[in-house]
Scaffold this motif. Structure first.
Motif, mmCIF file in Angstrom:
data_model
loop_
_atom_site.group_PDB
_atom_site.id
_atom_site.type_symbol
_atom_site.label_atom_id
_atom_site.label_comp_id
_atom_site.label_asym_id
_atom_site.label_seq_id
_atom_site.Cartn_x
_atom_site.Cartn_y
_atom_site.Cartn_z
ATOM 1 N N UNK A 39 0.819 -1.211 0.000
ATOM 2 C CA UNK A 39 0.000 0.000 0.000
ATOM 3 C C UNK A 39 0.856 1.265 0.000
ATOM 4 N N UNK A 40 2.087 1.157 0.491
ATOM 5 C CA UNK A 40 2.948 2.337 0.510
ATOM 6 C C UNK A 40 3.286 2.814 -0.894
ATOM 7 N N UNK A 41 3.050 2.004 -1.914
ATOM 8 C CA UNK A 41 3.296 2.411 -3.299
ATOM 9 C C UNK A 41 2.184 3.304 -3.851
ATOM 10 N N UNK A 42 1.054 3.365 -3.146
ATOM 11 C CA UNK A 42 -0.117 4.080 -3.630
ATOM 12 C C UNK A 42 -0.299 5.409 -2.903
ATOM 13 N N UNK A 43 -1.113 6.285 -3.496
ATOM 14 C CA UNK A 43 -1.526 7.463 -2.739
ATOM 15 C C UNK A 43 -2.656 7.058 -1.799
ATOM 16 N N UNK A 44 -3.025 7.962 -0.925
ATOM 17 C CA UNK A 44 -3.984 7.629 0.126
ATOM 18 C C UNK A 44 -5.328 7.172 -0.441
ATOM 19 N N UNK A 45 -5.840 7.880 -1.444
ATOM 20 C CA UNK A 45 -7.144 7.544 -2.000
ATOM 21 C C UNK A 45 -7.138 6.147 -2.616
ATOM 22 N N UNK A 46 -6.097 5.830 -3.374
ATOM 23 C CA UNK A 46 -6.023 4.518 -4.010
ATOM 24 C C UNK A 46 -5.830 3.412 -2.980
#
Length: 311
Positions: A39-46
């Motif tokens: 999840x750290x690869x994504x922005x918060x919304x994604x």
């Protein structure tokens, strides 16, 4: 995040559990869970959207750590998951972020560091109790090795973990990267889970897995598809896996996950991904069945040795 589902087959939201029901620290959970590191690869919304999709797909077991994204992943989990989702959130201690290091982690093995790690997890997740916390040891499998004051006796670590359990800050204790002898030593403390590197092509810990099965301990392998890093064998490269995937019309990675679920009933999976379509493919892998010949062929795949230093 910890309500009780109406049936072992269903999550608290009434969805069939991904992979069917398993048991973790005395609770029914989906045998196909989600490892949240990516999840750290994504922005918060994604990241929030991906977690909501996991709940929709029948996943109610999420594995995390404060050192994933230096707290970002935990904060997203706290924001995305609602109490009525009934998701069991599992975390770990024994390491901490090291953003400027050669690997993004450093060990944090001392008892006071384990306590601080639990407190940090509670704060970032927004929980009063974490249902299960794994103590990440550093004496087995791929990863960092302790030096200096990070060489800590297991008994000293288990003592503080038991104190945290008695205080109600954690519900149960697990172990990660532990040896067979280490697990035997730890059994009197009450161990609910073991997380070690293990896959179809890396089965050095078969005796440890069998001890977990005998003792009613959940086996939650990391690197369930082998390594995404140079030096570790990959399940998807194994000829027998490729052949089975072709015959069944599925992806080799799905064969690797399905084999793990068939191998022992105490196995729970936490494959990670940052892509919704990959998340769905992981869930679909749990429905794959093997005939006796295919299963025997997969069982006969030899362990492939590998060596890598990482966190």
């Amino acid at each position: 995040m910890t309500s009780t589902a109406r049936s072992p087959q269903l999550t608290a939201t009434g969805v069939v559990r991904a992979g069917g029901p398993g048991e973790l620290a005395g609770r029914p959970v989906s045998r196909l869970g989600y490892g949240a590191m990516q999840l750290e690869r994504l922005d918060r919304e994604a990241a929030v959207a991906l977690l909501r999709r996991a709940v929709e797909l029948g996943i109610d077991h999420v594995d995390t750590a404060q050192f994933y994204g230096n707290g970002f992943v935990n904060e997203v989990i706290g924001a995305a998951l609602r109490p009525q989702d009934g998701v069991m959130v599992v975390s770990k201690v024994g390491a901490e972020p090291a953003p400027d290091g050669p690997v993004p982690l450093r060990l944090a093995q001392r008892p006071e560091q384990l306590r601080a790690g639990v407190e940090d997890n509670l704060k970032s997740l927004g929980l009063e109790q974490i249902p299960l916390v794994n103590l990440r040891r550093a004496d087995h499998g791929p990863g960092l090795r302790p030096e200096g004051d990070q060489i800590v006796d297991l008994d000293d670590q288990l003592a503080v973990m038991a104190d945290l359990r008695d205080e109600g800050k954690i519900g149960a204790i697990g172990l990660s990267s532990v040896t067979l002898d280490g697990l035997r030593r730890a059994l009197p403390a009450g161990i609910a889970c073991v997380q070690n590197a293990y896959s179809l092509v890396a089965r050095e810990d078969e005796d440890l897995l069998r001890l977990c099965l005998d003792e009613g301990i959940a086996w939650v392998p990391y690197f369930p598809l082998g390594g995404a890093f140079a030096g570790l064998p990959k399940v998807a490269d194994e000829p027998a896996v490729v052949a089975a995937a072709g015959a069944l019309g599925v992806a080799p990675a799905q064969i690797g996950l399905a084999w793990l679920l068939h191998h022992t009933p105490n196995t729970l999976l936490i494959p990670g991904t940052a892509a919704p379509e990959h998340l769905r493919a992981n869930v679909d892998a749990a429905a794959i069945s093997f005939d006796d010949r295919t299963l025997a062929t997969l069982d006969a795949v030899p362990t492939r040795s590998g060596d890598i230093e990482l966190g």
